[in-house]
Design an enzyme around this catalytic site. Sequence first.
Site, PDB file in Angstrom:
ATOM      1  NE  ARG A  92      -3.948   2.488   2.874  1.00  0.00           N
ATOM      2  CZ  ARG A  92      -4.503   2.670   2.888  1.00  0.00           C
ATOM      3  NH1 ARG A  92      -5.169   1.781   3.639  1.00  0.00           N
ATOM      4  NH2 ARG A  92      -5.161   4.035   3.027  1.00  0.00           N
ATOM      5  CB  CYS A 168     -17.779  -0.950   0.088  1.00  0.00           C
ATOM      6  SG  CYS A 168     -16.646   0.748   0.557  1.00  0.00           S
ATOM      7  CG  ASN A 169     -16.573   0.237   4.851  1.00  0.00           C
ATOM      8  OD1 ASN A 169     -15.611   1.190   4.431  1.00  0.00           O
ATOM      9  ND2 ASN A 169     -16.077   1.804   6.004  1.00  0.00           N
ATOM     10  CG  HIS A 198     -14.069   3.461  -3.184  1.00  0.00           C
ATOM     11  ND1 HIS A 198     -12.905   3.300  -2.516  1.00  0.00           N
ATOM     12  CD2 HIS A 198     -14.116   3.043  -1.991  1.00  0.00           C
ATOM     13  CE1 HIS A 198     -12.706   2.397  -1.526  1.00  0.00           C
ATOM     14  NE2 HIS A 198     -14.090   2.019  -1.082  1.00  0.00           N
ATOM     15  CE1 TYR A 244     -11.057   5.852  -0.726  1.00  0.00           C
ATOM     16  CE2 TYR A 244     -13.380   5.860  -0.453  1.00  0.00           C
ATOM     17  CZ  TYR A 244     -11.909   6.007  -0.458  1.00  0.00           C
ATOM     18  OH  TYR A 244     -11.708   5.053   0.586  1.00  0.00           O
ATOM     19  NE  ARG A 268      -5.993   5.895   6.993  1.00  0.00           N
ATOM     20  CZ  ARG A 268      -6.546   5.694   8.621  1.00  0.00           C
ATOM     21  NH1 ARG A 268      -5.913   6.778   9.623  1.00  0.00           N
ATOM     22  NH2 ARG A 268      -7.181   4.894   9.041  1.00  0.00           N
TER      23      ARG A 268
END
Length: 425
Positions: A92, A168-169, A198, A244, A268
């Site tokens: 990431r 997805c949340n 997103h 997003y 992040r």
Amino acid sequence: MKICVVGGGSSYEPELLDGFFTYEKEMSIDEIHLLDVEEGKEKLKIVTDFAKRMAKKKGSKIKIFSSLDAKEAMSDADFVIFQFRPGFLDGRERDEKIPLGYNLIGQETTGMGGFAAALRGFPIMEKYIEYVRKYAPNAFVINFTNPSGHMSEFVLNYLEFNKFVGLCNIPINLIQYIADTYKVERDKIFLKYYGLNHLSFVEKIFVSGKDKSEEMLGRSREALKEEGYPEWVVDALQLYPNSYLRYYFMTQTMLSHELEELEEGKLRSMVVKGIEKELFNIYSNPDVDEKPKELEKRGGAMYSTAAVELMRDMITGRHAHHVLNVRNNGGIANLPDDYVLELSCDVNGENVFPISVGNAQPFALGIIHIIKQYERLTIEAYRSGSKNKALQAILLHPLGPGMEKAREFLDDLLRANKGWIKELK
């Protein structure tokens, strides 16, 4: 009832387990098997020991197991949850840093970071889907692995594995926000919600069967302002945009913000590494037997609720609405049936049906078509091992490099992910 979680040593795991303990009687859960890989062995042990303490504190009868062996963990499972991270947090961090070096958005699911994550994820996803076919042929798979929509497109349309949804949340948090606004339960809310994971839009909002779209879109100006959107956006689009979408329509603002974070060592991925270290220190404490408050800093609010309530509704056979990543199949009339979209669905047992809500607006259609074709070109690049297909994908993406830098960027990205991404020729 046996549940297998792939990526069971995740720092998110206690959040998911807390949901299972809450609904265990309604769902008749007997066993939860946490599966991970050799590199995650230490974290898996810490999470498993903590999970057993949580179960004891809750008075749960669920048996918790952990394993590094897919056959052992998956055999005869009823549900398999994917929440593995291809390339771990170091992957990431590369996904954020490499694009930023080219003045491109560096983000784990959107843009060129999402491109790299997808190419790392496809072979792992392919492997685990094959394990499910072999060891748990009756299992239903729920996917959280990012980029979730891209992974869902790959599994449903290319691996042709149908007992699968992407989750997805973000949708459930939006529904909760609307429910709180009108002081009703979430099941009183219905959204004309469509797009990609997103990259989604809300066009209509119904509360207890009444159309509250105009009123709610008006109220949403303040919420969108907090996310950095200008106030006129809702009036111009007549749509509520996913947060997003800022990366697409406020690119320079978001890029400047990311470059500042990089300069300050606060990307992040870097922040998450610190949070994870803190969480695993807490989980390691033998006196801790409850989900810690610090877990909220990790993000993913209500992801446990989204997964567990979906599984509950599948098990009990009750009709319920969920926003899921599935094949369109008539959900949006002016988009192809085989597009995997994030849509409002009716769930009845293991039957998941997109709800037909008419046409999508032209503005939304434009970007959905572009990013869907980017997704498919990326998948084709992986399957054929073609560097030309990969170049087509990144040239098509609005957040990709131009022709001046495309080949250099792709070579850098492949070099940094050597051993994770299939060789492209």
